[in-house]
Design an enzyme around this catalytic site. Structure first.
Site, PDB file in Angstrom:
ATOM      1  N   SER A 241       3.990  -1.181   3.600  1.00 60.73           N
ATOM      2  CA  SER A 241       5.218  -0.608   3.015  1.00 60.73           C
ATOM      3  C   SER A 241       6.311  -0.449   4.066  1.00 60.73           C
ATOM      4  CB  SER A 241       4.929   0.717   2.321  1.00 60.73           C
ATOM      5  OG  SER A 241       4.242   1.591   3.182  1.00 60.73           O
ATOM      6  N   HIS A 271      -3.493  -0.947  -0.161  1.00 59.70           N
ATOM      7  CA  HIS A 271      -2.617  -0.035   0.588  1.00 59.70           C
ATOM      8  C   HIS A 271      -2.643   1.326  -0.114  1.00 59.70           C
ATOM      9  CE1 HIS A 271       0.440   1.166   3.315  1.00 59.70           C
ATOM     10  NE2 HIS A 271       1.508   0.615   2.776  1.00 59.70           N
ATOM     11  N   HIS A 317     -11.029   2.469   9.091  1.00 63.06           N
ATOM     12  CA  HIS A 317      -9.576   2.327   9.276  1.00 63.06           C
ATOM     13  C   HIS A 317      -9.301   1.133  10.177  1.00 63.06           C
ATOM     14  CE1 HIS A 317      -5.379   3.460  10.092  1.00 63.06           C
ATOM     15  NE2 HIS A 317      -5.478   4.131   8.965  1.00 63.06           N
ATOM     16  N   ARG A 326      -5.259  13.706   9.461  1.00 65.36           N
ATOM     17  CA  ARG A 326      -4.693  14.072   8.155  1.00 65.36           C
ATOM     18  C   ARG A 326      -5.821  14.455   7.191  1.00 65.36           C
ATOM     19  NH1 ARG A 326      -1.615   8.740   6.849  1.00 65.36           N
ATOM     20  NH2 ARG A 326      -3.705   8.027   7.402  1.00 65.36           N
ATOM     21  N   ASP A 372      -7.668   9.327   2.765  1.00 68.22           N
ATOM     22  CA  ASP A 372      -7.959   9.195   1.341  1.00 68.22           C
ATOM     23  C   ASP A 372      -9.293   9.811   0.935  1.00 68.22           C
ATOM     24  OD1 ASP A 372      -5.585   7.949   0.750  1.00 68.22           O
ATOM     25  OD2 ASP A 372      -6.360   5.951   1.195  1.00 68.22           O
TER      26      ASP A 372
HETATM   27  C1  LIG Z   1      -9.787   0.563   5.812  1.00 71.47           C
HETATM   28  C2  LIG Z   1     -10.488  -0.800   5.951  1.00 71.47           C
HETATM   29  C3  LIG Z   1      -9.827  -1.760   4.930  1.00 71.47           C
HETATM   30  C4  LIG Z   1     -10.285  -1.315   7.375  1.00 71.47           C
HETATM   31  O1  LIG Z   1     -10.767  -2.629   7.417  1.00 71.47           O
HETATM   32  P1  LIG Z   1     -11.155  -3.344   8.800  1.00 71.47           P
HETATM   33  O2  LIG Z   1     -10.099  -3.057   9.829  1.00 71.47           O
HETATM   34  O3  LIG Z   1     -11.460  -4.771   8.497  1.00 71.47           O
HETATM   35  O4  LIG Z   1     -12.467  -2.551   9.218  1.00 71.47           O
HETATM   36  P2  LIG Z   1     -13.602  -3.016  10.240  1.00 71.47           P
HETATM   37  O5  LIG Z   1     -13.019  -3.895  11.291  1.00 71.47           O
HETATM   38  O6  LIG Z   1     -14.321  -1.795  10.647  1.00 71.47           O
HETATM   39  O7  LIG Z   1     -14.533  -3.911   9.307  1.00 71.47           O
HETATM   40  C5  LIG Z   1     -15.705  -4.510   9.852  1.00 71.47           C
HETATM   41  C6  LIG Z   1     -16.736  -4.656   8.761  1.00 71.47           C
HETATM   42  O8  LIG Z   1     -17.115  -3.317   8.326  1.00 71.47           O
HETATM   43  C7  LIG Z   1     -16.943  -3.210   6.941  1.00 71.47           C
HETATM   44  N1  LIG Z   1     -16.483  -1.888   6.580  1.00 71.47           N
HETATM   45  C8  LIG Z   1     -15.410  -1.225   7.086  1.00 71.47           C
HETATM   46  N2  LIG Z   1     -15.258  -0.051   6.457  1.00 71.47           N
HETATM   47  C9  LIG Z   1     -16.268   0.036   5.565  1.00 71.47           C
HETATM   48  C10 LIG Z   1     -16.631   1.003   4.598  1.00 71.47           C
HETATM   49  N3  LIG Z   1     -15.906   2.122   4.405  1.00 71.47           N
HETATM   50  N4  LIG Z   1     -17.704   0.775   3.831  1.00 71.47           N
HETATM   51  C11 LIG Z   1     -18.417  -0.355   3.986  1.00 71.47           C
HETATM   52  N5  LIG Z   1     -18.122  -1.321   4.862  1.00 71.47           N
HETATM   53  C12 LIG Z   1     -17.045  -1.123   5.639  1.00 71.47           C
HETATM   54  C13 LIG Z   1     -15.865  -4.239   6.612  1.00 71.47           C
HETATM   55  O9  LIG Z   1     -15.894  -4.565   5.219  1.00 71.47           O
HETATM   56  C14 LIG Z   1     -16.230  -5.378   7.516  1.00 71.47           C
HETATM   57  O10 LIG Z   1     -17.320  -6.050   6.946  1.00 71.47           O
HETATM   58  P3  LIG Z   1     -17.434  -7.683   7.042  1.00 71.47           P
HETATM   59  O11 LIG Z   1     -17.443  -7.984   8.507  1.00 71.47           O
HETATM   60  O12 LIG Z   1     -18.719  -7.970   6.353  1.00 71.47           O
HETATM   61  O13 LIG Z   1     -16.220  -8.211   6.340  1.00 71.47           O
HETATM   62  C15 LIG Z   1     -11.996  -0.661   5.678  1.00 71.47           C
HETATM   63  O14 LIG Z   1     -12.550   0.266   6.573  1.00 71.47           O
HETATM   64  C16 LIG Z   1     -12.304  -0.273   4.250  1.00 71.47           C
HETATM   65  O15 LIG Z   1     -12.401  -1.136   3.370  1.00 71.47           O
HETATM   66  N6  LIG Z   1     -12.481   1.062   3.978  1.00 71.47           N
HETATM   67  C17 LIG Z   1     -12.710   1.533   2.654  1.00 71.47           C
HETATM   68  C18 LIG Z   1     -11.424   1.567   1.828  1.00 71.47           C
HETATM   69  C19 LIG Z   1     -10.461   2.645   2.269  1.00 71.47           C
HETATM   70  O16 LIG Z   1     -10.838   3.759   2.581  1.00 71.47           O
HETATM   71  N7  LIG Z   1      -9.151   2.321   2.287  1.00 71.47           N
HETATM   72  C20 LIG Z   1      -8.111   3.269   2.669  1.00 71.47           C
HETATM   73  C21 LIG Z   1      -7.659   3.007   4.058  1.00 71.47           C
HETATM   74  S1  LIG Z   1      -6.468   4.181   4.620  1.00 71.47           S
END
Ligand SMILES: CC(C)(COP(=O)(O)OP(=O)(O)OC[C@H]1O[C@@H](n2cnc3c(N)ncnc32)[C@H](O)[C@@H]1OP(=O)(O)O)[C@@H](O)C(=O)NCCC(=O)NCCS
Length: 442
Positions: A241, A271, A317, A326, A372
């Site tokens: 955003s 997002h 994250h 937060r 969140d």
């Molecule tokens: C926020 C998010 C998108 C960050 O993604 P990212 O930077 O790629 O995170 P990472 O580098 O730690 O990811 C490495 C691996 O861990 C996994 N992973 C990360 N967070 C995870 C979670 N909460 N639950 C399960 N698996 C998770 C990823 O899917 C990825 O798996 P892959 O290699 O098989 O694709 C991710 O942590 C996520 O999907 N969290 C849950 C959704 C969420 O809370 N979103 C709000 C964010 S503010």
């Protein structure tokens, strides 16, 4: 107005700093870009400079250099209120300094002058189909308010470039002033009887949202609004955003157009919409047990979720490598105001268990909760149970940061953004060590 005066005072020094970097160090290389970064969302490429906020992987968000606990402690609050006025936060974001009580009140008073939503915007919302997503209505409402853009009018009349920031700030104050009322119009029409409740001049910007949706727990919910709107106000300049707003505004589209575009990005499930997914998941866990699960039961549940290939919403994250401050601020709020809430107790149980389980996977870079993981629980407790509205609340807050970025981008004369795209063939030639066969502008 106080924000204009303060920015005008500090602007020459900021312009000097930026001019020095651009003239004396123009060829200094900041970072390299790899093929994988190009294909994976330009992740980590350092393309933006902003002084409004910074996310430190281990400390979390800093707003104008202050951590979340510092901001909560140092910003002025109204008598009898636990959490600060958003007017003081806006002063901090815009001017890079902490306001006095009077300065924070001055921003609040300025907002009060422009807080009412014009009837044509209300009519437009009320004629939309009922099933319109509240983020669509929010984005439309912001665009519709833009007919009064001072920047766009003055630009057509030949405004000097060095003054672009002044009507951008005028627009920003008028737009942000209306956000709680716009959100309340949408909420009341979508989920209640459609009443349009005028803002209460005795309340601050944040507290007014609670008032305008007639929340029955007014005082506590007002406090939650103050906390929530502060915590979500900014998160660096390159998330979807913030970057969208910056890009659109760089074409000299006014802040109404830029903020509306930003809200369209915030409406995406990867997002801002993620927060509704978190509450949905929490309720799924809640409904899977007769009572609060034990640590062992919770661990088994989480392992089963991961085994079936699902992500656990609210954890992980892209930048943070610690518990999101937060999250912690809202966790403390819940501990004080709703310790017996069953969903909050479940949030605590998950927090005890989940980081260990996520660490077991060996791949999750940040096994800790993000904001969140608790947002929805608090809204739910106070009766705001319409999940799809949560992103609007996020947006009300985030436009404080977005407009501060816009004012400073214009103040520092940032030009239109125009990065370069390549073709697959050009990239294939480069990785094979061949010279480009077409001219590529550097
Ligand atoms: C926020 C998010 C998108 C960050 O993604 P990212 O930077 O790629 O995170 P990472 O580098 O730690 O990811 C490495 C691996 O861990 C996994 N992973 C990360 N967070 C995870 C979670 N909460 N639950 C399960 N698996 C998770 C990823 O899917 C990825 O798996 P892959 O290699 O098989 O694709 C991710 O942590 C996520 O999907 N969290 C849950 C959704 C969420 O809370 N979103 C709000 C964010 S503010």
């Amino acid at each position: 107005m106080i924000l204009h005066d303060r920015i005008a005072e500090i602007l020459p020094a900021w312009r000097d700093r930026v001019n020095h970097l651009v003239t004396e160090h123009r060829d200094f290389k900041v970072c390299d870009v790899t093929v994988s970064q190009i294909y994976q969302g330009i992740r980590g490429v350092q393309i933006q400079v902003t002084d409004i906020s910074y996310v430190d992987p281990y400390e979390g968000l800093r707003l104008r250099g202050y951590t979340i606990p510092e901001v909560l402690e140092k910003l002025p609050r109204l008598p009898g209120c636990e959490f600060p006025m958003a007017g003081g936060l806006y002063y901090l974001l815009m001017t890079d300094s902490l306001p006095s009580y009077e300065e924070a009140l001055e921003v609040e008073d300025e907002w009060k002058k422009y807080a009412v939503i014009p009837q044509y915007v209300i009519d437009m919302i009320h004629t939309m189909p009922r099933n319109t997503h509240p983020m669509t209505l929010f984005s439309q409402g912001i665009m519709a308010l833009g007919v009064d853009s001072i920047f766009s009018r003055q630009y057509l009349n030949g405004l000097a470039k060095s003054d672009y920031w002044i009507p951008t700030l005028d627009d920003s104050i008028r737009l942000t002033a209306k956000l709680p009322a716009l959100a309340a119009v949408i909420y009341n029409w979508k989920y209640r009887d459609g009443s349009v409740i005028a803002p209460n001049p005795d309340l601050d910007w944040s507290g007014n949202f609670a008032y305008m949706i007639e929340n029955p727990n007014n005082h506590e919910y007002e406090e939650l609004c103050r906390l929530f709107f502060l915590l979500h106000s900014d998160h660096e300049g390159a998330n979807v955003s913030a970057h969208t707003a910056h890009l659109v505004n760089s074409a000299l589209s006014d802040v109404y157009l830029a903020s509306s575009a930003a809200m369209n990005g915030l409406a995406g499930p990867l997002h801002g919409l993620a927060n509704q997914e978190c509450l949905r998941w929490l309720l799924k866990v809640y409904n899977s047990f007769e009572s609060l699960p034990s640590k062992e039961e919770m661990a088994d549940f989480a392992r089963a979720e991961l085994k079936s290939g699902r992500v656990i919403p609210g954890y992980g994250h892209a930048v943070l490598r610690t518990t999101d401050p937060r999250f912690t601020a809202q966790y403390e709020f819940a501990k004080k105001y709703l310790p017996d809430d069953e969903l909050y107790q479940l949030v605590c149980r998950i927090y005890e268990v989940l980081p260990g389980i996520l660490k077991e996977t060996g791949k999750v870079k940040n096994p800790y909760p993000n904001v969140d993981a608790i947002n929805g629980t608090l809204q739910y407790h106070y009766g705001v149970r319409e999940f799809d509205f949560y992103t609007v609340l996020f947006g009300v807050s985030r436009i404080l940061g977005i407009t501060a970025h816009a004012v400073w981008a214009r103040a520092l004369n940032k030009p239109i953004e125009r990065p370069k795209s390549l073709t697959t063939a050009i990239l294939e030639e480069r990785v094979a060590g061949k010279p480009d066969t077409v001219e590529v502008e550097m």
